[in-house]
Design a protein around this motif. Structure first.
Motif, short mmCIF file in Angstrom:
data_model
loop_
_atom_site.label_atom_id
_atom_site.label_comp_id
_atom_site.label_asym_id
_atom_site.label_seq_id
_atom_site.Cartn_x
_atom_site.Cartn_y
_atom_site.Cartn_z
N SER A 1 -8.17 6.68 -5.85
CA SER A 1 -8.21 5.73 -6.97
C SER A 1 -7.56 6.55 -8.45
O SER A 1 -6.71 6.31 -8.90
N ASN A 2 -8.23 7.71 -8.21
CA ASN A 2 -7.91 8.74 -9.51
C ASN A 2 -6.40 9.58 -9.14
O ASN A 2 -5.88 9.67 -10.14
N ASP A 3 -6.41 9.78 -7.93
CA ASP A 3 -5.17 10.59 -7.66
C ASP A 3 -3.79 9.97 -7.50
O ASP A 3 -2.81 10.34 -7.48
N ILE A 4 -4.07 8.53 -6.83
CA ILE A 4 -2.75 7.64 -6.45
C ILE A 4 -2.56 6.58 -7.29
O ILE A 4 -1.92 6.18 -8.19
N THR B 1 4.73 5.75 -4.88
CA THR B 1 4.92 6.11 -6.43
C THR B 1 3.83 6.95 -7.07
O THR B 1 4.26 7.50 -7.83
N GLY B 2 2.55 6.53 -6.69
CA GLY B 2 1.40 7.16 -7.32
C GLY B 2 1.54 8.83 -7.20
O GLY B 2 1.52 9.53 -7.96
N TYR B 3 2.00 8.94 -5.95
CA TYR B 3 1.74 10.52 -5.51
C TYR B 3 2.91 11.00 -6.12
O TYR B 3 2.91 12.50 -6.70
N PHE C 1 0.85 -1.16 0.06
CA PHE C 1 0.06 -0.05 -0.09
C PHE C 1 0.96 1.15 0.00
O PHE C 1 0.72 2.33 -0.68
N LEU C 2 1.84 1.27 0.88
CA LEU C 2 2.76 2.41 0.91
C LEU C 2 3.45 2.70 -0.34
O LEU C 2 3.90 3.68 -0.92
#
Length: 409
Positions: free
Chosen positions: A258-261, A227-229, A221-222
């Motif tokens: 979901s959309n931002d990360i 990575t997504g952020y 999760f982290l």
């Protein structure tokens, strides 16, 4: 009031006013507008004009109705487009809306792409749009932008940091300036805050892996979160640079995980997979192959890796600009590289230099600075700085070559 210019650019040019309503155009009397030319049918077409734009409907004419050289049965006609009825050419013109110069603020974002700053304002529907959401047409010796919803000419929005008399620079000099980009405005503060954030995430992820199955879930999760952020922020930098902003954007807010990360993380993974899938597949094949004739793998795998590295920057930029992995299509990426080959090769060389620098620092910084935690903090700071520079360079590439690329025109 809108008007149609008949025979534009010639001494015999004359105009047809287009008030709101429907006008029938043909060769014979009985039409509201008569053009006595043998190539025009008796009742050639119907022109409908409203507050939202102009549409043309062919009425079964013998020689057809064309917009910019393409035959149409019924279509919208935008200002600056060339309408052809038989052998007669007409061009839609309308009074230009007063030029509105505004300064972009933190809440001036695109109506359809909230990750992008607005660069155009429609004076009719009052919509804020980025360059991907307006129609671009060359008219009157310059590029003009029109709202896709109501066909009105949009007014430009000027970034806060844009100089009133900006001097044009070559693409090469802009690339060198990209290394100073992170120091503009609140750039240093943003880099420092980001470094602390990612160090905390990295430390938490390292601790989580010792918690057996729940720890591995937490670590996953982290990893996606970090990575997504980071990808969401780097994409924001690329888009801001492509749209002409001169200062680093703020760190993005997380309103929808979901959309931002997850979406930026997934886009990054798919981009890497598509770019390096041939090299990865060949490596797997070589590992499982029992054939003795595998000497060609010694040069084929590195060659595919190099091709992947060349393909990746344009692919990453396309995904960031279109906000979709559909943009990874080779039919888009390969022609795009060919259109801007000289500038793109310079971009790839600079990005390769930055990657080499990051690799050298990662391998030797701890040896050069044998102080607890200091190498880790400094390395994270430098790596974030270099990634920002990379995104700036890609954004500048699009900004300088957007008309050659033609992605949104």
């Amino acid at each position: 009031m809108r008007r149609l210019i008949v025979n534009p650019g010639t001494e015999s040019a004359w105009e047809i006013p287009l008030p709101n309503g429907t006008v029938n155009l043909g060769r014979v009397e009985g039409n509201q507008c008569v053009i006595a030319h043998p190539s025009i049918s008796s009742h050639h077409c119907e022109i409908s004009s409203t507050d939202f734009g102009v549409t043309i409907k062919d009425l079964g004419s013998s020689n057809g109705t064309y917009i910019d050289g393409k035959p149409v049965a019924e279509a919208a006609l935008l200002p600056g487009q060339m309408l052809q009825l038989g052998e007669v050419r007409l061009q839609l013109d309308q009074p230009t809306a007063p030029v509105i110069t505004a300064r972009i603020t933190s809440n001036a974002v695109c109506k359809f792409h909230p990750h992008n700053s607005a660069r155009h304002l429609c004076p009719k529907c009052h919509g804020h749009f980025c360059e991907m959401c307006v129609n671009s047409r060359f008219a009157g010796g310059k590029n003009k932008y029109f709202c896709r919803a109501c066909a009105a000419e949009c007014a430009p929005l000027t970034p806060v940091s844009a100089a009133e008399d900006e001097v044009e620079k070559t693409f090469g000099s802009q690339i060198l300036d990209a290394f100073m980009y992170p120091f503009k405005g609140d750039g240093l503060i943003l880099i420092a805050v980001g470094t602390v954030f990612f160090l905390i995430l990295d430390g938490t992820r390292s601790i989580a892996k010792y918690g057996l199955i729940y720890g591995w879930v937490a670590m996953g999760f982290l990893t996606v979160l970090g990575t997504g952020y980071l990808m969401a922020y780097l994409r924001r930098i690329l888009n801001a640079s492509a749209l002409g902003e001169e200062e680093m954007p703020e760190w993005p807010e997380i309103s929808d995980y979901s959309n931002d990360i997850v979406s930026p993380f997934r886009q990054l993974m798919v981009t890497i997979l598509v770019c390096f899938a041939p090299a990865i597949g060949l490596t797997i094949y070589a590992a499982g192959s029992s054939s003795t004739d595998t000497a060609w793998l010694g040069w084929a795998t590195p060659a595919l890796m190099v091709l992947g590295c060349v393909y990746f920057p344009m692919a990453f930029m396309a995904v960031a600009m279109f906000d979709s992995v559909v943009a990874l299509n080779p039919l888009l990426i390969i022609p795009s590289i060919a259109k801007v080959l000289k500038e793109y090769l310079l971009t790839v060389v600079m990005l390769s230099f930055i990657l080499l620098l990051r690799w050298l620092l990662n391998g030797h910084l701890k040896t050069l600075l044998p102080v607890p935690l200091l190498p880790t903090i400094l390395l994270s700071l430098i790596q974030l700085y270099l990634m920002i520079v990379e995104m700036r360079i890609l954004g500048l590439l699009y900004r300088n070559k957007k008309y050659e690329l033609g992605w949104f025109t």
